[in-house]
Design an enzyme around this catalytic site. Structure first.
Site, PDB file in Angstrom:
ATOM      1  N   GLY A 183      17.193 -30.651 -18.129  1.00 14.79           N
ATOM      2  CA  GLY A 183      15.926 -30.220 -18.700  1.00 14.79           C
ATOM      3  C   GLY A 183      15.672 -30.873 -20.037  1.00 14.79           C
ATOM      4  N   MET A 230      18.045 -32.526 -23.882  1.00 12.98           N
ATOM      5  CA  MET A 230      19.309 -32.787 -24.556  1.00 12.98           C
ATOM      6  C   MET A 230      19.107 -32.718 -26.059  1.00 12.98           C
ATOM      7  SD  MET A 230      22.491 -33.404 -24.547  1.00 12.98           S
ATOM      8  CE  MET A 230      23.517 -33.688 -26.000  1.00 12.98           C
ATOM      9  N   GLU A 263      16.632 -26.104 -27.241  1.00 16.11           N
ATOM     10  CA  GLU A 263      17.119 -27.317 -27.910  1.00 16.11           C
ATOM     11  C   GLU A 263      17.025 -27.192 -29.427  1.00 16.11           C
ATOM     12  OE1 GLU A 263      18.701 -29.263 -25.972  1.00 16.11           O
ATOM     13  OE2 GLU A 263      17.935 -28.172 -24.228  1.00 16.11           O
TER      14      GLU A 263
END
Length: 846
Positions: A265, A267, A300
């Protein structure tokens, strides 16, 4: 993959000898289409006279110079590692090599946009793939600064972790010289390069700094990027985390880059986050996907503190990185975005996947034993993310959210830019909460398996509760009985026909049986719901009376999270063989029409199709598939025009269409001739409708080619691969199998989508002749392909739809004869577990 592994023992030995100060990495991206030039200068200290190695997966090593001494690459390099002997106290190593671009989403991925033939690059280094780009001591506890210098075509943009410098032009190329990063682990460094287009903004951090923000995408996707919304979510996340963590954002800028053919999805590269391109919405998507994007953005962002600023020493604490980000993103979504039911989404999607993973033979403790890099790869699973995030939610309930945030803030302050272990976090939480967490950690983090909670209720003739207890069970293989902080909800029908909560009691549950004296003497409500508000991680069951009410009135339960818990309990009881799959189909079809939560609809319909195809008794399967298809079409016709529910019902109808009338309906919908008002047939939905036709033999390669001619984009090519693999004949399935096994240059997402189409069938007999070829191929696949491609093939080519005793026996035979590769065995064991569970469910349904 041979020779590319790294064991924990090797990493510990290297850490005992080496401390790294800095990397200077010089990359020339103008030297060809298959390789690029990489020069790495590493400054590090070592125990004098010692020997170790540095990681470098290379096509060719040109030169190696250690402390001024020229080493022979033919002697010290094997293409994976470079041996370093007789080290000094202070060392400078210079490695010049050619490294290979990949199309697997690992290392430096190279993509050519079919729309305009532009070239785009991006790096993906987690877990062990920075070594595919530069020479590096590839382990998280050898942090250092990184200074990247990149030469690329003049028309490109180059983005890394540091602020983007003004490039220096020379001829047709330019050179970008980035400032050194703060101290980082190598897996969160990044290089993204190509003619990306950007939108820029900024925000003011809590310490007064102006933080530049930017969003990048390919030229052909730029018109679809809703940058204002993404920036808005980002600002909300910054404000929430800086306040909650009591620590300003730790880097100089925040770029978010949507990159092609991404395996995950997103990083968490420090200051340069990469996202999968499906989060650029060029076609209509469900509200579930819109919410998932928000959660991913906030996930993230949380990693900038938890993972990048403070990093685990070794991958056994990988769970803590991901679990914290899972918990934090759900918490922040619920508190500061419009997605206020984020915990309902978490219960339906994350927790259900965690329960499923935790019941596999390959389950493991949240704190898993990670012996080597292959262990890390296979442990990027739902225990790491979903169960870990659920356990953290339980921990927050256990210690209190204020104490939790104070402990996390102290943890960041104490360990900034360094490496930690789980005990470092627990120490801070014990200080702020006053709770002793060693026993909590032992039973929740160091043992595997999921508990089941059931109510035992006795009443008198007037319906007054005379005894109320909560019974906790575990499995024979994983017998741990855990402490839980839970709530018990009492629900009744009100005058308007809604099922509403009339009371709630919160308590600690421990041991095999917990008496709840507080509830004795109260009138028993229509529905008793254990784990109300979803505080703990445990499967729940309903008492018989509550189950009857829930089955009849599930759609009338007012609270979305309470509905999600009942949906989950019904699904889980069916998967466990306690209730019949045919009854589950009726429950879903009778209650899903008015469900308000998009993710609940999405997950429940996915489970509905799984039950019809795999869990219904074989004698009933065809009729069940047809029944579900007919019902989904009717649900679509009855849904509000242009609604999310209408859209989802159509998508799932296309996936399971099986009858002649279904084919006629698909053609009418695709041609715009149906009575579904407000439904827009864009490119993505058109592919799904075509796949439904192909699934039924009503369209074939000619129609696929025509659709691709209209949508010759990256996503169009992936869809075409998926739909072609769904052609339902045995000959077509064999051709797909042979192509995937025999072709080594297909890109990662073509491989993944082809596997999805290969398993998409209403007639599993088309796969019957491919069982033995599968087992004859997988060891070679594992040994010759990169990890991600091998994983896609081992999972995607397994003939799961067959669900037969013969498939189970063939799988057991392979396992009995092959024990040399634990990571591969684990994937095959999980495949077998799915078949065995389906067989048990079929037996119950029969």
């Amino acid at each position: 993959m041979p020779g590319e592994n790294l064991t924990r023992v090797e990493a510990q030995g290297r850490k005992a000898l080496v401390e790294v100060a800095s990397y200077e990495v010089d990359l020339d991206l103008t030297s060809g289409d298959t390789t690029f030039e990489s020069t790495t200068t590493v400054t590090f200290s070592a125990t004098p006279g010692s020997s170790t190695f540095i990681d470098a997966i290379t096509e060719r090593v040109h030169s190696i110079i250690l402390n001024g001494n020229v080493l022979d690459p033919a002697v010290v390099s094997d293409g994976v590692r470079i041996q370093l002997d007789n080290l000094a106290a202070h060392n400078v190593l210079v490695v010049t090599a050619d490294a290979a671009y990949t199309n697997t989403g690992e290392g430096l991925h190279r993509f050519v946009d079919p729309v305009d033939n532009e070239v785009y690059l991006y790096s993906q280094f987690e877990v062990p793939d920075s070594r595919r780009v530069f020479a590096v001591f590839e382990q998280p506890d050898l942090k250092a600064t990184f200074q990247f210098t990149v030469t690329a075509p003049k028309a490109w943009k180059v983005i890394s972790n540091s602020l983007t410098p003004v490039p220096e032009a020379h001829g047709d190329s330019s050179t970008w010289t980035f400032a050194p990063t703060p101290v980082l682990s190598s897996y969160v460094t990044a290089i993204v390069a190509g003619p990306y287009e950007s939108v820029e903004s900024s925000l003011v951090s809590s310490d007064g700094r102006t933080i530049p923000l930017a969003i990048y995408s390919r030229k052909s996707l730029t018109p679809y990027v809703d940058s204002d919304y993404i920036f808005d979510i980002t600002r909300k996340g910054f404000a929430y985390y800086e306040r909650a963590f009591e620590f300003p954002y730790p880097f100089d800028k925040y770029d978010q880059l949507f990159v092609p053919e991404f395996n995950a999805g997103a990083m968490e590269n420090a200051g340069a986050i990469t996202f999968v391109e499906t989060y650029v919405f060029k076609s209509k998507v469900t509200d579930a996907i819109k919410e998932r994007r928000v959660v991913t953005i906030l996930h993230e962002l949380a990693h900038m503190w938890f993972g990048d600023l403070v990093t685990m020493k070794w991958w056994n604490d990988l769970w803590l990185n991901e679990s914290f980000a899972e918990w934090a993103s759900a918490q922040s979504s619920a508190e500061v975005t419009e997605w206020t039911e984020a915990w309902t989404t978490f219960a339906m999607m994350e927790k259900s996947s965690g329960y499923r993973q935790d019941q596999l033979p390959s389950t493991h403790p949240v704190v898993a034993t990670i012996n080597d890099l292959e262990d890390v790869q296979v442990n990027f699973d739902h225990i790491t993310y979903a169960k870990g995030g659920s356990v953290l939610k339980q921990l927050v309930a256990w210690v209190g959210i204020d104490a939790f945030f104070r402990g996390v803030a102290a943890y960041f302050q104490k360990h900034q830019y360094s490496n930690t272990e789980l005990s470092d976090l627990l120490t801070e939480l014990e200080t702020t909460s006053g709770r002793t967490l060693s026993e909590w950690s032992k039973v929740w983090l160091e043992t595997a398996g999921v508990n089941t909670l059931r109510p035992e209720i006795e009443t008198d003739a007037d319906g007054v509760i005379t005894s109320f207890s909560i019974v906790q069970t575990a499995t024979a293989d994983y017998p741990t009985i855990r402490p839980h902080r839970i709530a018990v909800g009492f629900y009744d029908l009100d005058g308007s026909g809604k099922v509403v909560r009339i009371d709630r009691v919160e308590l600690d549950v421990a041991g095999e049986k917990t008496e709840v004296a507080e509830l004795v003497g109260r009138a028993k409500p229509a529905l008793v719901l254990l784990n109300d508000d979803d505080l703990t991680y445990a499967k729940i069951r309903l008492d018989d009376d509550s189950l009857a009410v829930a089955t009849e009135h599930l759609s009338e339960i007012e609270n979305p999270l309470a509905r999600a818990l009942v949906w989950g309990a019904a699904w889980d009881a069916m998967r466990d063989g306690e209730t019949a799959a045919s009854d589950y189909l009726q429950l879903v079809l009778g209650n899903i029409a008015t469900e308000s939560e998009s993710t609940t609809i999405r997950v429940t319909l996915t489970q509905l199709l799984t039950a019809a195809r795999f869990y219904v008794a074989p004698a009933k399967r065809n009729a069940a598939i047809e029944q579900v298809g007919t019902a989904l079409l009717a649900l679509a016709q009855g849904a509000a025009p242009a609604s999310d529910a209408q859209f989802q019902f159509v998508k799932f109808f296309a996936n399971i269409a099986s009858a002649d009338e279904h084919v006629r309906a698909l053609r009418e919908i695709r041609d715009g001739a149906s009575d579904l008002r407000g439904l827009e047939i864009d490119s993505d939905l058109d592919w799904e409708l075509l796949e439904g036709l192909v699934l039924n033999g009503a369209a074939g390669q000619a129609e696929i080619d025509a659709a691709l001619a209209k949508d010759n984009t990256a996503s169009g090519q992936q869809s075409a691969a998926r739909v072609a693999a769904a052609i339902p004949t045995a000959a077509a399935k064999k051709a797909t199998f042979d192509k995937l096994v025999g072709t080594a240059d297909l890109s990662n997402l073509i491989v993944r989508n082809t596997g999805v189409g290969y398993q998409h069938t209403n007639d599993p007999s088309s796969l019957a002749d491919l069982v033995q070829p599968y087992f004859d191929s997988i060891t070679t696949i594992w040994k010759t392909r990169t990890y991600k491609i091998a994983e896609y093939l081992v999972l995607g080519l397994y003939p799961t739809p067959l669900v037969s005793a013969e498939l189970a026996e063939a799988t057991k035979a392979w396992l009995a004869a092959n024990d040399e590769i634990p990571a591969l065995r684990r994937l095959v064991v999980e495949n077998l577990a799915g078949v065995e569970r389906a067989l048990a469910a079929q037996a119950k349904d029969a």
